[in-house]
Design a protein around this motif. Structure first.
Motif, PDB file in Angstrom:
ATOM      1  N   LEU A 189      47.469 -28.518 -26.836  1.00  0.00           N
ATOM      2  CA  LEU A 189      48.198 -28.233 -25.601  1.00  0.00           C
ATOM      3  C   LEU A 189      48.560 -29.526 -24.885  1.00  0.00           C
ATOM      4  CD1 LEU A 189      46.004 -25.301 -24.196  1.00  0.00           C
ATOM      5  CD2 LEU A 189      48.037 -25.139 -25.643  1.00  0.00           C
ATOM      6  N   GLU A 190      49.855 -29.679 -24.607  1.00  0.00           N
ATOM      7  CA  GLU A 190      50.329 -30.810 -23.812  1.00  0.00           C
ATOM      8  C   GLU A 190      50.451 -30.414 -22.342  1.00  0.00           C
ATOM      9  OE1 GLU A 190      51.185 -33.827 -25.126  1.00  0.00           O
ATOM     10  OE2 GLU A 190      51.165 -33.390 -27.280  1.00  0.00           O
ATOM     11  N   THR A 191      50.726 -29.116 -22.111  1.00  0.00           N
ATOM     12  CA  THR A 191      50.811 -28.566 -20.758  1.00  0.00           C
ATOM     13  C   THR A 191      50.086 -27.227 -20.735  1.00  0.00           C
ATOM     14  OG1 THR A 191      52.879 -27.360 -21.172  1.00  0.00           O
ATOM     15  CG2 THR A 191      53.070 -29.645 -20.414  1.00  0.00           C
ATOM     16  N   ALA A 192      49.655 -26.823 -19.551  1.00  0.00           N
ATOM     17  CA  ALA A 192      48.919 -25.563 -19.423  1.00  0.00           C
ATOM     18  C   ALA A 192      49.806 -24.359 -19.723  1.00  0.00           C
ATOM     19  CB  ALA A 192      48.329 -25.453 -18.015  1.00  0.00           C
ATOM     20  N   THR A 193      51.117 -24.487 -19.505  1.00  0.00           N
ATOM     21  CA  THR A 193      52.026 -23.348 -19.707  1.00  0.00           C
ATOM     22  C   THR A 193      52.154 -22.962 -21.179  1.00  0.00           C
ATOM     23  OG1 THR A 193      53.897 -24.892 -19.753  1.00  0.00           O
ATOM     24  CG2 THR A 193      53.365 -23.876 -17.638  1.00  0.00           C
ATOM     25  N   GLU A 194      51.863 -23.886 -22.095  1.00  0.00           N
ATOM     26  CA  GLU A 194      51.969 -23.572 -23.521  1.00  0.00           C
ATOM     27  C   GLU A 194      50.968 -22.504 -23.942  1.00  0.00           C
ATOM     28  OE1 GLU A 194      53.432 -27.716 -25.608  1.00  0.00           O
ATOM     29  OE2 GLU A 194      51.309 -27.479 -25.150  1.00  0.00           O
ATOM     30  N   LEU A 195      49.849 -22.442 -23.246  1.00  0.00           N
ATOM     31  CA  LEU A 195      48.787 -21.527 -23.649  1.00  0.00           C
ATOM     32  C   LEU A 195      49.230 -20.072 -23.559  1.00  0.00           C
ATOM     33  CD1 LEU A 195      45.886 -21.077 -24.551  1.00  0.00           C
ATOM     34  CD2 LEU A 195      45.191 -21.158 -22.146  1.00  0.00           C
ATOM     35  N   THR A 196      50.032 -19.735 -22.561  1.00  0.00           N
ATOM     36  CA  THR A 196      50.474 -18.346 -22.384  1.00  0.00           C
ATOM     37  C   THR A 196      51.197 -17.835 -23.623  1.00  0.00           C
ATOM     38  OG1 THR A 196      50.695 -18.682 -19.993  1.00  0.00           O
ATOM     39  CG2 THR A 196      51.846 -16.794 -20.955  1.00  0.00           C
ATOM     40  N   THR A 197      52.122 -18.634 -24.145  1.00  0.00           N
ATOM     41  CA  THR A 197      52.879 -18.220 -25.332  1.00  0.00           C
ATOM     42  C   THR A 197      51.969 -18.116 -26.550  1.00  0.00           C
ATOM     43  OG1 THR A 197      54.797 -19.401 -24.439  1.00  0.00           O
ATOM     44  CG2 THR A 197      54.909 -18.720 -26.737  1.00  0.00           C
ATOM     45  N   ILE A 198      51.040 -19.040 -26.679  1.00  0.00           N
ATOM     46  CA  ILE A 198      50.116 -19.006 -27.819  1.00  0.00           C
ATOM     47  C   ILE A 198      49.277 -17.731 -27.784  1.00  0.00           C
ATOM     48  CG2 ILE A 198      48.078 -20.113 -28.834  1.00  0.00           C
ATOM     49  CD1 ILE A 198      49.250 -22.805 -27.962  1.00  0.00           C
ATOM     50  N   LEU A 199      48.765 -17.385 -26.619  1.00  0.00           N
ATOM     51  CA  LEU A 199      47.943 -16.178 -26.504  1.00  0.00           C
ATOM     52  C   LEU A 199      48.770 -14.920 -26.751  1.00  0.00           C
ATOM     53  CD1 LEU A 199      45.686 -17.047 -23.418  1.00  0.00           C
ATOM     54  CD2 LEU A 199      45.152 -17.253 -25.851  1.00  0.00           C
ATOM     55  N   GLU A 200      50.011 -14.907 -26.274  1.00  0.00           N
ATOM     56  CA  GLU A 200      50.879 -13.740 -26.483  1.00  0.00           C
ATOM     57  C   GLU A 200      51.172 -13.530 -27.963  1.00  0.00           C
ATOM     58  OE1 GLU A 200      54.304 -14.490 -24.141  1.00  0.00           O
ATOM     59  OE2 GLU A 200      53.393 -13.840 -22.245  1.00  0.00           O
ATOM     60  N   ARG A 201      51.548 -14.595 -28.672  1.00  0.00           N
ATOM     61  CA  ARG A 201      51.870 -14.462 -30.092  1.00  0.00           C
ATOM     62  C   ARG A 201      50.617 -14.176 -30.912  1.00  0.00           C
ATOM     63  NH1 ARG A 201      55.447 -12.174 -29.656  1.00  0.00           N
ATOM     64  NH2 ARG A 201      55.705 -12.231 -31.916  1.00  0.00           N
ATOM     65  N   SER A 202      49.494 -14.722 -30.488  1.00  0.00           N
ATOM     66  CA  SER A 202      48.232 -14.456 -31.174  1.00  0.00           C
ATOM     67  C   SER A 202      47.874 -12.978 -31.092  1.00  0.00           C
ATOM     68  CB  SER A 202      47.117 -15.304 -30.552  1.00  0.00           C
ATOM     69  OG  SER A 202      45.852 -14.916 -31.048  1.00  0.00           O
ATOM     70  N   LYS A 203      48.038 -12.399 -29.910  1.00  0.00           N
ATOM     71  CA  LYS A 203      47.733 -10.979 -29.724  1.00  0.00           C
ATOM     72  C   LYS A 203      48.694 -10.106 -30.512  1.00  0.00           C
ATOM     73  CE  LYS A 203      47.078  -7.500 -26.096  1.00  0.00           C
ATOM     74  NZ  LYS A 203      47.113  -7.242 -24.620  1.00  0.00           N
TER      75      LYS A 203
END
Length: 309
Positions: A189-203
């Motif tokens: 993660l370079e920015t905190a906002t990247e995590l949202t997309t990662i969690l969405e696609r993971s789910k």
């Protein structure tokens, strides 16, 4: 002429033109410094490359290689790629860490990764992946194209793929499919906002990611990149952003996916003390994340000491 040579090489006594030798040329151009044991000037004044085959070392004049290429109808200029040197550098890098680990009594391993952006040529990546397998040497990808290359080349599931840079949904899905294939593919993660997309696609795909974070260290470095180091750096998560990521992972019950901490002090650092202070600061972040409940496991250190050209 004598004065000209003295100006060119101020570290050597004046040498008359008729006394000038191949050794003087080698010293003048620092061939043995930048060439280490691979390149040198022979007694007859030719630049040579030294190749090691087992316990035997062969010295090949570069002019012989060039003449051979011309005989085959190839035009100059040309770039020479010598796989033996690539193999030797991988060996030296990993063996150096192995010796340091043994000397220091370190309880874990070293895992190197080659940034594909440095050289995307197929033959180079194939050689690194193939020869580096014995050391579990991995690859770093900063784009979808590079990630596809990394997934296609790595056969060793103990090697790492480190995903840096901008990550859209397709990039993230590629990395998740790599995880499904058993590859240790980390999203840094370079920015905190990247995590949202990662969690969405993971789910959506039902595949748990491996997550790392790039932190912005307060430690500064000397040299050319001093102005971009420390708190003035635009890269990496601040302490507040790091805590935000941890809380978001806790709410998603996925803190166990956070296993890597990345920091990059800068390149061409002239003082090793800068690296020492930066690593110590990174270690404090690392232990803090463990105290928060993240299992961790990997410390990813970028940058390095200056190279004398």
């Amino acid at each position: 002429m004598t004065q000209t040579h003295a100006n060119l090489d101020t570290h050597s006594p004046d040498v008359a033109p008729e006394e000038w030798s191949a050794q003087h040329s080698s010293k003048l151009y620092g061939v043995r410094d930048w060439g280490t044991d691979y390149f040198d000037i022979s007694a007859d004044g030719n630049a040579v490359v030294s190749l090691q085959f087992g316990e035997k070392t062969i010295h090949v004049p570069l002019i012989d290689i060039v003449n051979g290429m011309k005989e085959r109808g190839l035009d100059m200029p040309a770039v020479l790629r010598i796989e033996n040197l690539l193999d030797l550098r991988i060996t030296q890098l990993n063996e150096a860490f192995a010796r340091a680990i043994k000397t220091a009594g370190y309880k874990n391993d070293y895992r190197g990764v080659f940034p594909i952006k440095v050289n995307q040529q197929c033959h180079v990546i194939e050689e690194i992946a193939d020869y580096g397998r014995r050391y579990h040497h991995g690859l770093e990808a900063g784009s979808k194209a590079e990630l596809i290359i990394a997934i296609s080349q790595l056969r060793d599931h103990d090697s790492l793929i480190i995903c840096n840079g901008y990550k859209d949904e397709e990039f993230i899905e590629l990395g998740l499919y790599a995880r499904q294939m058993g590859i240790k593919c980390f999203f840094v993660l370079e920015t905190a906002t990247e995590l949202t997309t990662i969690l969405e696609r993971s789910k959506a795909l039902g595949i748990e990611p491996l997550i790392g974070m790039r932190i912005r260290l307060a430690s500064t470095v000397e040299g050319h990149w001093n102005g971009d180091s420390g708190d003035r750096s635009i890269f990496g998560l601040s302490t507040n952003a790091l805590l935000e990521v941890v809380e978001q992972l806790k709410k998603a019950d996925m803190l166990h996916c956070l296993q890597l901490l990345h920091s990059h002090l800068g390149s061409q650092i002239p003082n090793i003390r800068n690296i020492r202070s930066g690593v110590m600061e990174a270690c404090r972040f690392y232990t803090g994340l463990i105290e928060e409940g993240a299992p961790m496991g990997y410390m990813d250190l970028g940058g390095g000491l200056a190279v004398d050209y």
